[in-house]
Design a protein around this motif. Structure first.
Motif, short mmCIF file in Angstrom:
data_model
loop_
_atom_site.label_atom_id
_atom_site.label_comp_id
_atom_site.label_asym_id
_atom_site.label_seq_id
_atom_site.Cartn_x
_atom_site.Cartn_y
_atom_site.Cartn_z
N UNK A 4 66.55 20.83 47.45
CA UNK A 4 67.52 21.47 46.93
C UNK A 4 68.75 20.61 46.42
N UNK A 5 69.24 20.47 47.47
CA UNK A 5 70.21 20.04 47.21
C UNK A 5 70.33 18.46 46.41
N UNK A 6 69.40 17.92 46.74
CA UNK A 6 68.93 16.52 46.39
C UNK A 6 69.31 16.47 44.70
N UNK A 7 67.98 17.47 44.32
CA UNK A 7 68.21 17.36 43.06
C UNK A 7 69.49 17.98 42.26
N UNK A 8 69.97 19.25 42.68
CA UNK A 8 70.94 19.17 42.33
C UNK A 8 72.13 17.34 41.79
N UNK A 9 72.27 17.31 43.77
CA UNK A 9 73.13 15.80 43.58
C UNK A 9 72.70 14.84 42.80
N UNK A 10 71.38 14.97 43.06
CA UNK A 10 70.78 13.32 41.99
C UNK A 10 71.59 13.68 40.25
N UNK A 11 71.12 15.05 39.56
CA UNK A 11 70.87 15.61 38.03
C UNK A 11 72.80 15.76 38.08
N UNK A 12 73.38 16.04 39.23
CA UNK A 12 74.90 16.02 38.81
C UNK A 12 75.99 14.88 38.72
N UNK A 13 75.23 13.64 39.47
CA UNK A 13 75.98 12.06 40.14
C UNK A 13 75.37 11.25 38.98
N UNK A 14 73.88 11.75 38.24
CA UNK A 14 73.91 10.27 37.80
C UNK A 14 73.68 10.88 35.63
N UNK A 15 75.06 10.17 35.52
CA UNK A 15 75.82 10.44 33.97
C UNK A 15 74.51 9.69 32.90
N UNK A 16 74.26 8.21 33.76
CA UNK A 16 73.37 7.89 31.99
C UNK A 16 71.99 9.11 32.17
N UNK A 17 71.70 9.41 32.68
CA UNK A 17 70.02 10.19 32.55
C UNK A 17 70.85 11.36 32.10
N UNK A 18 71.93 11.98 32.61
CA UNK A 18 73.04 13.23 32.29
C UNK A 18 72.81 13.27 30.71
N UNK A 19 74.14 12.08 30.67
CA UNK A 19 74.15 11.49 28.90
C UNK A 19 72.88 12.36 27.87
N UNK A 20 71.65 11.22 28.48
CA UNK A 20 70.10 11.48 28.27
C UNK A 20 69.11 12.63 27.90
#
Length: 136
Positions: A4-20
């Protein structure tokens, strides 16, 4: 590994996929699932989702599955086979499974589908594990 922490970490820190608007929803050992609903801005000039969207979803799913082991990695090679296209409004799912987890070279396969299970394409991604623990 706290997935769950890794999911949160990746969703917050991957700005490219976040933008998409691509969201990592599930993560387990050597497995990841990302999703996105296709918007008008994702379409190419003929009105269907740009191929880069499918590729990016597959890459993100595979990279997340790789990160499930807790180490940083970079993509060495990638290929994607396009089978069908989605439409604006469709909900896309990319699920990645580990094919080979090695000391430095790791291989993952992602299947991209839409909400009814129709297979849109398959990608294979090879990663080089950097040996650096991810600080989550």
């Amino acid at each position: 590994m706290d997935f769950q922490k890794m999911i949160q970490y990746r969703n917050e820190r991957n700005l490219f996929t976040k933008k998409l608007g691509i969201v990592l929803e599930e993560l387990g050992p050597g497995y990841a699932r990302v999703t996105k609903t296709v918007e008008a801005e994702d379409a190419n000039p003929i009105g269907v989702p740009h191929g880069g969207l499918y590729f990016t979803m597959a890459d993100n799913a595979c990279g997340s599955a790789m990160a499930s082991h807790g180490y940083a990695a970079v993509t060495l090679n990638a290929s994607y086979q396009f089978f069908r296209s989605a439409r604006v409004g469709d909900h896309l799912i990319a699920e990645a499974q580990e094919v080979k987890y090695g000391k430095t070279v790791c291989v993952y396969e992602a299947r991209v589908t839409k909400q009814d299970g129709t297979l849109l394409g398959v990608g294979t991604f090879t990663f080089f594990q950097l040996g650096q623990k991810l600080e989550v």
